[in-house]
Design a protein around this motif. Structure first.
Motif, PDB file in Angstrom:
ATOM      1  N   GLU A 122      50.583  13.311  99.511  1.00 27.36           N
ATOM      2  CA  GLU A 122      50.442  13.773  98.128  1.00 27.36           C
ATOM      3  C   GLU A 122      50.444  15.304  98.053  1.00 27.36           C
ATOM      4  O   GLU A 122      51.065  15.894  97.166  1.00 27.36           O
ATOM      5  CB  GLU A 122      49.144  13.222  97.536  1.00 27.36           C
ATOM      6  N   CYS A 123      49.766  15.953  98.983  1.00 27.03           N
ATOM      7  CA  CYS A 123      49.707  17.420  98.977  1.00 27.03           C
ATOM      8  C   CYS A 123      50.986  18.060  99.500  1.00 27.03           C
ATOM      9  O   CYS A 123      51.213  19.248  99.270  1.00 27.03           O
ATOM     10  CB  CYS A 123      48.518  17.885  99.814  1.00 27.03           C
ATOM     11  N   SER A 124      51.810  17.282 100.221  1.00 17.39           N
ATOM     12  CA  SER A 124      53.054  17.850 100.765  1.00 17.39           C
ATOM     13  C   SER A 124      54.142  17.988  99.702  1.00 17.39           C
ATOM     14  O   SER A 124      55.244  18.452 100.011  1.00 17.39           O
ATOM     15  CB  SER A 124      53.567  16.973 101.913  1.00 17.39           C
ATOM     16  N   ARG A 125      53.842  17.614  98.454  1.00 16.43           N
ATOM     17  CA  ARG A 125      54.818  17.779  97.378  1.00 16.43           C
ATOM     18  C   ARG A 125      55.075  19.235  97.037  1.00 16.43           C
ATOM     19  O   ARG A 125      56.014  19.535  96.294  1.00 16.43           O
ATOM     20  CB  ARG A 125      54.333  17.040  96.122  1.00 16.43           C
ATOM     21  N   ILE A 126      54.269  20.116  97.588  1.00 17.50           N
ATOM     22  CA  ILE A 126      54.521  21.536  97.361  1.00 17.50           C
ATOM     23  C   ILE A 126      55.856  21.963  97.956  1.00 17.50           C
ATOM     24  O   ILE A 126      56.487  22.915  97.496  1.00 17.50           O
ATOM     25  CB  ILE A 126      53.361  22.378  97.955  1.00 17.50           C
ATOM     26  N   PHE A 127      56.329  21.219  98.974  1.00 23.81           N
ATOM     27  CA  PHE A 127      57.618  21.526  99.588  1.00 23.81           C
ATOM     28  C   PHE A 127      58.779  20.862  98.854  1.00 23.81           C
ATOM     29  O   PHE A 127      59.936  21.159  99.146  1.00 23.81           O
ATOM     30  CB  PHE A 127      57.630  21.082 101.050  1.00 23.81           C
ATOM     31  N   GLY A 128      58.514  19.959  97.943  1.00 25.03           N
ATOM     32  CA  GLY A 128      59.559  19.270  97.202  1.00 25.03           C
ATOM     33  C   GLY A 128      59.190  17.822  96.991  1.00 25.03           C
ATOM     34  O   GLY A 128      58.141  17.337  97.438  1.00 25.03           O
ATOM     35  N   GLU A 129      60.059  17.100  96.283  1.00 27.63           N
ATOM     36  CA  GLU A 129      59.807  15.696  95.996  1.00 27.63           C
ATOM     37  C   GLU A 129      59.845  14.842  97.260  1.00 27.63           C
ATOM     38  O   GLU A 129      59.169  13.815  97.349  1.00 27.63           O
ATOM     39  CB  GLU A 129      60.827  15.175  94.988  1.00 27.63           C
ATOM     40  N   ASP A 130      60.640  15.235  98.240  1.00 30.27           N
ATOM     41  CA  ASP A 130      60.743  14.467  99.484  1.00 30.27           C
ATOM     42  C   ASP A 130      59.601  14.745 100.440  1.00 30.27           C
ATOM     43  O   ASP A 130      59.502  14.095 101.501  1.00 30.27           O
ATOM     44  CB  ASP A 130      62.077  14.777 100.183  1.00 30.27           C
ATOM     45  N   GLY A 131      58.753  15.697 100.123  1.00 31.91           N
ATOM     46  CA  GLY A 131      57.645  16.020 100.999  1.00 31.91           C
ATOM     47  C   GLY A 131      58.073  16.975 102.106  1.00 31.91           C
ATOM     48  O   GLY A 131      59.063  17.708 101.997  1.00 31.91           O
ATOM     49  N   LEU A 132      57.287  16.981 103.168  1.00 33.03           N
ATOM     50  CA  LEU A 132      57.526  17.900 104.282  1.00 33.03           C
ATOM     51  C   LEU A 132      58.488  17.268 105.277  1.00 33.03           C
ATOM     52  O   LEU A 132      58.185  16.257 105.905  1.00 33.03           O
ATOM     53  CB  LEU A 132      56.201  18.243 104.972  1.00 33.03           C
ATOM     54  N   THR A 133      59.656  17.853 105.416  1.00 33.90           N
ATOM     55  CA  THR A 133      60.640  17.435 106.416  1.00 33.90           C
ATOM     56  C   THR A 133      60.788  18.554 107.450  1.00 33.90           C
ATOM     57  O   THR A 133      60.273  19.667 107.273  1.00 33.90           O
ATOM     58  CB  THR A 133      61.994  17.136 105.755  1.00 33.90           C
ATOM     59  N   LEU A 134      61.477  18.257 108.539  1.00 39.02           N
ATOM     60  CA  LEU A 134      61.665  19.252 109.596  1.00 39.02           C
ATOM     61  C   LEU A 134      62.460  20.453 109.083  1.00 39.02           C
ATOM     62  O   LEU A 134      62.148  21.608 109.414  1.00 39.02           O
ATOM     63  CB  LEU A 134      62.377  18.608 110.789  1.00 39.02           C
ATOM     64  N   LYS A 135      63.459  20.175 108.256  1.00 42.76           N
ATOM     65  CA  LYS A 135      64.263  21.265 107.717  1.00 42.76           C
ATOM     66  C   LYS A 135      63.425  22.168 106.820  1.00 42.76           C
ATOM     67  O   LYS A 135      63.478  23.401 106.933  1.00 42.76           O
ATOM     68  CB  LYS A 135      65.443  20.682 106.932  1.00 42.76           C
TER      69      LYS A 135
END
Length: 485
Positions: free
Chosen positions: A197-210
């Motif tokens: 839920e908190c990883s949405r700061i990186f985008g809708e897909d969450g935290l990815t390696l890229k």
């Protein structure tokens, strides 16, 4: 005896008296009926035959029946009277009920307003109390961090290793946040669910390696540069000077936001930026432009500049973040620092740039104290935005300047000259001017107009009171003023 009726329908004087006195058993011919009934009743001796007894009884009962018939309107009147009274009572009860029904919403509305007012006052009071605690905590943690670094430098001078070590502690930011979530939230969430839920700061897909490499790398480098330059400046300058120069980051944030983000132009903030630059020049001049002084000022100004660039880029690419998202992002920076920047202190160690004899010789107490206070400062800054007003966090930061000055005076490590003191004051004033809201001019005009209106009302009240007083005196003296036509 013949009964003669009067023209008004009243037979005898007795009937007139009964009618006048309002006797309830009165009816026309009452006295004649009564005398007839008395004359028709015959007294019989015991044992004697009374042939007319039945007829007498019948005659005796007949007036009673008439009396019952005549009393019927009286009973009806009494019933009407009682029903009328009951009707008035019912109407009064209904009216009182209607008034109560009308007054009840008003009372409930007033109670609701009072409760809302009490709640708003309580929330403002709580925010103020939390703000005071946050101000003291932020300034204390920043002063403690700066002073521990100065103490550590006496026996151990490895600024990049200290920066890398303290940045690794950022990994604990999200676990601290999740512990607070478990302690305060009514609906508990699992760690992975909360992390996603908190990883949405990186985008809708969450935290990815890229995204981890793309978004975290520049911010991690800026974070490391900010702290590393700050520690380098502490080697050349006093803690008071470095903390004062670091406050210039507010002016740099405004200038970068105006250029990059196209924020609103504000003349007062331009003045604040000019004051910050003036303070920087005066701080370098305080030691007659000594080499170490100039280098130290450059390091401090560079730290403030990288901090401002970090904030502007964060606003540009990531926008605003809540407490959970900020905790997730700072912990991600800690992981990136541990994975990708760990090679830098290793290289510096083997190249003898930052070398120590053994790990046992390291001042672990000071290092852990510095890293813990730095982590506490970052947590308090993000928590304070949630619990209180953001402006109070900035006030807590600027209060670190007099805090460090007090500690430096107690340690007798600095002697404040007039130029250094004036530069510190100018920088702090410029920092406070940066905290003014964008609509500060409109708010000031409204405040001035409200003061003028209050003065006008007070003047009118004074004139009214004086006129009433003069009228009272004229009446007391017996004079009467006659208005002209």
């Amino acid at each position: 005896m013949d009964v003669k009726e009067a023209p008004n329908g009243v037979a005898t004087i007795e009937d007139r008296i009964l009618r006048i006195t309002g006797y309830y058993g009165y009816y026309p011919g009452y006295s004649s009926q009564k005398s007839t009934s008395r004359s028709s009743v015959t007294r019989c001796k015991p044992g004697a035959n009374c042939p007319s007894s039945h007829s007498g009884i019948s005659r005796q009962l007949s007036p009673l029946s008439v009396t019952e018939d005549s009393s019927a309107p009286i009973l009806e009147l009494q019933s009407r009277g009682s029903s009328g009274i009951c009707g008035h009572r019912t109407e009064r009860q209904n009216r009182s009920g209607d008034n109560g029904a009308q007054a009840h919403p008003e009372n409930s509305g007033q109670e609701h307003r009072m409760r809302a007012c009490c709640r708003s006052c309580t929330s403002v009071l709580l925010k103020a109390v939390w703000g005071l605690l946050i101000i003291l905590s932020v300034s204390s943690s920043w002063v403690g961090t700066t002073q521990i670094v100065k103490i550590t430098y006496k026996n151990f001078y490895c600024p990049f290793f200290m920066t890398w070590f303290s940045t690794n502690w950022n990994i604990m930011f999200f676990p601290v946040y999740y512990s607070g979530h478990l302690a305060t939230a009514q609906e508990k969430q699992s760690p992975m669910k909360k992390f996603r839920e908190c990883s949405r700061i990186f985008g809708e897909d969450g935290l990815t390696l890229k995204l981890f490499l793309k978004r975290t790398a520049p911010f991690s480098i800026l974070w490391t540069l900010t702290n590393y330059l700050y520690l380098l400046a502490l080697k050349k300058l006093t803690a008071t000077d470095v903390s004062a120069l670091f406050c210039c980051n507010k002016a740099f944030v405004f200038l970068l936001s105006w250029i990059v983000l196209k924020d609103r132009f504000m003349g007062v903030r331009i003045v604040a930026a000019i004051m910050a630059i003036t303070g920087i020049v005066m701080m370098a001049y305080a030691d007659n432009f000594h080499t170490d002084s100039i280098i130290g000022v450059a390091f401090a100004v560079g730290s403030a500049s990288t901090s401002a660039l970090y904030k502007v880029l964060f606003k540009m690419f990531l926008g605003s973040a809540n407490f959970g998202e900020a905790a997730h992002f700072v912990s991600t920076l800690g992981f990136f620092n541990l994975i990708f920047i760990s090679f830098t202190p290793v290289i510096l160690y083997f190249t003898k740039v930052e070398h120590w004899s053994s790990f046992a010789a390291l001042p672990w107490g000071y290092l852990c104290g510095m890293a813990g206070l730095w982590l506490a400062f970052n947590i308090l800054v993000n928590v304070g935005v949630v619990l209180t007003y953001p402006i109070l966090i900035s006030i807590g930061t600027v209060l670190s300047v007099p805090g460090n000055a007090a500690v430096d005076l107690l340690k007798q490590e600095v002697i404040f000259s007039v130029v250094r003191l004036a530069a510190t004051i100018i920088i702090c004033i410029g920092f406070l001017l940066m905290l003014l809201p964008e609509e500060w001019d409109e708010i000031t005009l409204r405040f001035i107009n409200s003061l003028k209106e209050k003065k006008g009302e007070e003047h009118v009240d004074d004139i009214t009171d004086s006129s009433v007083h003069l009228r009272g005196r004229s009446r007391a003296n017996g004079t009467v003023s006659i208005p002209l036509a």
